[in-house]
Design a protein around this motif. Sequence first.
Motif, PDB file in Angstrom:
ATOM      1  N   ARG A 121       0.838  -1.201   0.000  1.00  0.00           N
ATOM      2  CA  ARG A 121       0.000   0.000   0.000  1.00  0.00           C
ATOM      3  C   ARG A 121       0.876   1.255   0.000  1.00  0.00           C
ATOM      4  N   SER A 122       1.895   1.269   0.840  1.00  0.00           N
ATOM      5  CA  SER A 122       2.804   2.422   0.909  1.00  0.00           C
ATOM      6  C   SER A 122       3.512   2.643  -0.424  1.00  0.00           C
ATOM      7  N   LEU A 136       1.598   6.370  -7.068  1.00  0.00           N
ATOM      8  CA  LEU A 136       0.435   7.063  -7.622  1.00  0.00           C
ATOM      9  C   LEU A 136       0.436   8.563  -7.389  1.00  0.00           C
ATOM     10  N   TRP A 137       0.872   9.015  -6.215  1.00  0.00           N
ATOM     11  CA  TRP A 137       0.788  10.431  -5.862  1.00  0.00           C
ATOM     12  C   TRP A 137       2.138  11.122  -5.975  1.00  0.00           C
ATOM     13  N   HIS A 158       3.046  11.893   1.174  1.00  0.00           N
ATOM     14  CA  HIS A 158       2.965  10.430   1.177  1.00  0.00           C
ATOM     15  C   HIS A 158       2.620   9.832   2.544  1.00  0.00           C
ATOM     16  N   GLN A 159       3.208  10.329   3.604  1.00  0.00           N
ATOM     17  CA  GLN A 159       2.944   9.765   4.929  1.00  0.00           C
ATOM     18  C   GLN A 159       1.473   9.917   5.312  1.00  0.00           C
ATOM     19  N   ALA A 160       0.929  11.108   5.118  1.00  0.00           N
ATOM     20  CA  ALA A 160      -0.480  11.357   5.456  1.00  0.00           C
ATOM     21  C   ALA A 160      -1.412  10.589   4.519  1.00  0.00           C
ATOM     22  N   THR A 179      -4.727   3.624   4.575  1.00  0.00           N
ATOM     23  CA  THR A 179      -4.709   2.524   5.542  1.00  0.00           C
ATOM     24  C   THR A 179      -5.955   2.546   6.414  1.00  0.00           C
ATOM     25  N   ARG A 180      -6.358   3.707   6.874  1.00  0.00           N
ATOM     26  CA  ARG A 180      -7.550   3.792   7.729  1.00  0.00           C
ATOM     27  C   ARG A 180      -8.800   3.376   6.961  1.00  0.00           C
TER      28      ARG A 180
END
Length: 141
Positions: free
Chosen positions: A23-24, A30-31, A65-67, A73-74
């Motif tokens: 996912r990461s 993608l972004w 990316h982190q956010a 994930t949520r």
Amino acid sequence: MSNHAGLADRYTALWNEPDAGRRSELVRELWADDGVHVLADPPQEVREAAARLAFPVPPLEVRGHQALDARVTRAYEMFIEPGEHVFEAAAEPVTLRADVVAVRWAMVETGTGKSVGGGLDVLRLDGDGRIRTDHQFIDGS
């Protein structure tokens, strides 16, 4: 920019991806580094809470990316991980401009395939074809 159908497929797959590491990776693929995801029309309970404080309906936004990884994930934990639903493309993506694509999606029951929700994401891409902004509109909000 060259393959909006492929982008839409990878985008939808991201929200269903069970492996956190993958996912990461998908978020980074993608972004853009400073990419933004905006929930343009938040859920009713958020709008009601804002109204009680005399604030206009706030868009909810994550950047970077982190956010973005935390947001995806949520959503995965809430809607996909329990095993009752999956996200699917609900229509072919629509190219609005060379750098803007609309992706319609549905959340469907895994057992029946029945749609139980959905929405529209309007993605603006950078020169490398990565998402710069993602404005998400949830149906029925």
